[in-house]
Design a protein around this motif. Sequence first.
Motif, PDB file in Angstrom:
ATOM      1  N   CYS A 115       0.872  -1.134  -0.011  1.00  0.00           N
ATOM      2  CA  CYS A 115      -0.077  -0.106  -0.052  1.00  0.00           C
ATOM      3  C   CYS A 115       0.723   1.308   0.054  1.00  0.00           C
ATOM      4  N   LYS A 116       2.023   1.379   0.767  1.00  0.00           N
ATOM      5  CA  LYS A 116       2.947   2.348   0.844  1.00  0.00           C
ATOM      6  C   LYS A 116       3.516   2.671  -0.412  1.00  0.00           C
ATOM      7  N   SER A 117       3.963   1.556  -0.996  1.00  0.00           N
ATOM      8  CA  SER A 117       4.652   1.885  -2.622  1.00  0.00           C
ATOM      9  C   SER A 117       3.405   2.235  -3.392  1.00  0.00           C
ATOM     10  N   GLU A 118       2.367   2.066  -3.272  1.00  0.00           N
ATOM     11  CA  GLU A 118       1.194   2.435  -4.448  1.00  0.00           C
ATOM     12  C   GLU A 118       0.674   3.691  -3.701  1.00  0.00           C
ATOM     13  N   GLU A 119       1.057   4.115  -2.664  1.00  0.00           N
ATOM     14  CA  GLU A 119       0.836   5.593  -2.365  1.00  0.00           C
ATOM     15  C   GLU A 119      -0.618   5.642  -1.706  1.00  0.00           C
ATOM     16  N   VAL A 120      -1.203   4.523  -1.182  1.00  0.00           N
ATOM     17  CA  VAL A 120      -2.397   4.402  -0.682  1.00  0.00           C
ATOM     18  C   VAL A 120      -2.574   5.154   0.640  1.00  0.00           C
ATOM     19  N   LYS A 121      -3.657   5.979   0.607  1.00  0.00           N
ATOM     20  CA  LYS A 121      -3.958   6.577   1.851  1.00  0.00           C
ATOM     21  C   LYS A 121      -5.270   6.775   2.352  1.00  0.00           C
ATOM     22  N   THR A 122      -6.139   6.212   1.634  1.00  0.00           N
ATOM     23  CA  THR A 122      -7.635   6.199   1.961  1.00  0.00           C
ATOM     24  C   THR A 122      -8.293   5.046   1.587  1.00  0.00           C
ATOM     25  N   VAL A 123      -9.412   4.661   2.433  1.00  0.00           N
ATOM     26  CA  VAL A 123     -10.082   3.226   1.987  1.00  0.00           C
ATOM     27  C   VAL A 123     -10.481   3.349   0.682  1.00  0.00           C
ATOM     28  N   ASP A 124     -10.624   4.406  -0.141  1.00  0.00           N
ATOM     29  CA  ASP A 124     -11.116   4.609  -1.387  1.00  0.00           C
ATOM     30  C   ASP A 124      -9.909   4.184  -2.326  1.00  0.00           C
ATOM     31  N   ASP A 125      -8.750   4.406  -2.094  1.00  0.00           N
ATOM     32  CA  ASP A 125      -7.250   4.206  -2.397  1.00  0.00           C
ATOM     33  C   ASP A 125      -7.094   2.411  -2.531  1.00  0.00           C
ATOM     34  N   ILE A 126      -7.442   2.077  -1.238  1.00  0.00           N
ATOM     35  CA  ILE A 126      -7.392   0.597  -1.285  1.00  0.00           C
ATOM     36  C   ILE A 126      -8.534  -0.004  -2.046  1.00  0.00           C
ATOM     37  N   ARG A 127      -9.662   0.364  -2.130  1.00  0.00           N
ATOM     38  CA  ARG A 127     -10.658  -0.234  -2.993  1.00  0.00           C
ATOM     39  C   ARG A 127     -10.216  -0.140  -4.406  1.00  0.00           C
ATOM     40  N   GLN A 128      -9.542   0.900  -4.853  1.00  0.00           N
ATOM     41  CA  GLN A 128      -9.085   1.119  -6.298  1.00  0.00           C
ATOM     42  C   GLN A 128      -7.881   0.032  -6.513  1.00  0.00           C
ATOM     43  N   LEU A 129      -7.163  -0.149  -5.674  1.00  0.00           N
ATOM     44  CA  LEU A 129      -5.784  -1.043  -5.771  1.00  0.00           C
ATOM     45  C   LEU A 129      -6.305  -2.530  -5.823  1.00  0.00           C
ATOM     46  N   VAL A 130      -7.482  -2.951  -4.916  1.00  0.00           N
ATOM     47  CA  VAL A 130      -8.100  -4.391  -4.896  1.00  0.00           C
ATOM     48  C   VAL A 130      -8.605  -4.482  -6.348  1.00  0.00           C
ATOM     49  N   LEU A 131      -9.392  -3.577  -6.557  1.00  0.00           N
ATOM     50  CA  LEU A 131     -10.221  -3.983  -7.945  1.00  0.00           C
ATOM     51  C   LEU A 131      -9.329  -3.769  -9.163  1.00  0.00           C
ATOM     52  N   LEU A 132      -8.323  -2.873  -9.317  1.00  0.00           N
ATOM     53  CA  LEU A 132      -7.311  -3.083 -10.359  1.00  0.00           C
ATOM     54  C   LEU A 132      -6.654  -4.269 -10.631  1.00  0.00           C
ATOM     55  N   GLU A 133      -5.964  -4.839  -9.281  1.00  0.00           N
ATOM     56  CA  GLU A 133      -5.199  -5.873  -9.187  1.00  0.00           C
ATOM     57  C   GLU A 133      -6.253  -7.194  -9.855  1.00  0.00           C
ATOM     58  N   HIS A 134      -7.380  -7.092  -9.453  1.00  0.00           N
ATOM     59  CA  HIS A 134      -8.411  -8.224  -9.557  1.00  0.00           C
ATOM     60  C   HIS A 134      -8.803  -7.967 -11.199  1.00  0.00           C
ATOM     61  N   PHE A 135      -9.036  -6.772 -11.676  1.00  0.00           N
ATOM     62  CA  PHE A 135      -9.231  -6.740 -13.136  1.00  0.00           C
ATOM     63  C   PHE A 135      -8.168  -7.190 -14.042  1.00  0.00           C
ATOM     64  N   LYS A 136      -6.959  -6.805 -13.524  1.00  0.00           N
ATOM     65  CA  LYS A 136      -5.707  -6.957 -14.335  1.00  0.00           C
ATOM     66  C   LYS A 136      -5.683  -8.643 -14.396  1.00  0.00           C
ATOM     67  N   SER A 137      -6.190  -9.447 -13.480  1.00  0.00           N
ATOM     68  CA  SER A 137      -5.978 -10.840 -13.300  1.00  0.00           C
ATOM     69  C   SER A 137      -7.029 -11.471 -14.259  1.00  0.00           C
ATOM     70  N   LEU A 138      -8.109 -10.668 -14.679  1.00  0.00           N
ATOM     71  CA  LEU A 138      -9.227 -11.411 -15.665  1.00  0.00           C
ATOM     72  C   LEU A 138      -9.092 -10.757 -17.116  1.00  0.00           C
ATOM     73  N   VAL A 139      -7.993  -9.926 -17.506  1.00  0.00           N
ATOM     74  CA  VAL A 139      -7.737  -9.672 -18.741  1.00  0.00           C
ATOM     75  C   VAL A 139      -6.409 -10.522 -19.353  1.00  0.00           C
ATOM     76  N   HIS A 140      -6.306 -10.274 -20.583  1.00  0.00           N
ATOM     77  CA  HIS A 140      -4.889 -10.953 -21.214  1.00  0.00           C
ATOM     78  C   HIS A 140      -3.761 -10.172 -20.837  1.00  0.00           C
ATOM     79  N   PRO A 141      -2.793 -10.923 -20.348  1.00  0.00           N
ATOM     80  CA  PRO A 141      -1.613 -10.294 -19.967  1.00  0.00           C
ATOM     81  C   PRO A 141      -0.874  -9.074 -20.884  1.00  0.00           C
ATOM     82  N   GLU A 142      -1.089  -9.126 -21.967  1.00  0.00           N
ATOM     83  CA  GLU A 142      -0.494  -7.972 -22.813  1.00  0.00           C
ATOM     84  C   GLU A 142      -1.256  -6.919 -22.527  1.00  0.00           C
ATOM     85  N   ILE A 143      -2.557  -6.886 -22.076  1.00  0.00           N
ATOM     86  CA  ILE A 143      -3.384  -5.546 -22.011  1.00  0.00           C
ATOM     87  C   ILE A 143      -2.932  -5.225 -20.527  1.00  0.00           C
TER      88      ILE A 143
END
Length: 148
Positions: A115-143
């Motif tokens: 979280c610190k390396s991603e500069e997460v400071k709020t609950v919404d930042d954590i939400r965005q981080l987890v959602l982005l990670e999950h989304f990345k796991s769903l799409v093709h690696p090149e994307i």
Amino acid sequence: MKDKDNGVCHLPEFVEEEAEEFIIQFEKVATIKEWDKSDWAILVQSKFKGKAIEAYVCLSMSESVDYETVKEAVLKTVEMDPEVFRRRFRDIKKISEQTHLEVARECRMRFDRWCKSEEVKTVDDIRQLVLLEHFKSLVHPEITVSMK
């Protein structure tokens, strides 16, 4: 300072790619040996190599005696890539020698570093981080390479 030299010589060599693990080991030894926390910074720096020494040398005199400041400076210098922190958090496995408390501590520490390396400071930042990670796991690696 209580029995410091005896423990420092038993610490593993500092390896930049394993800085977090080294810090965990150092803190365990320092706690078991009952070293005064005010001495930790000077003791840990004696094992540094490479970029860790550079980070330590760049600290002011007052910063160089504060263990938490030294630790953060070294970890920031040797491992700045958020992906490394994400992977290390996700790859945690409990080994039989570890207590559940130790695994929980490791999870918390690695999640905090990510979280610190991603500069997460709020609950919404954590939400965005987890959602982005999950989304990345769903799409093709090149994307995912082009996403940020």
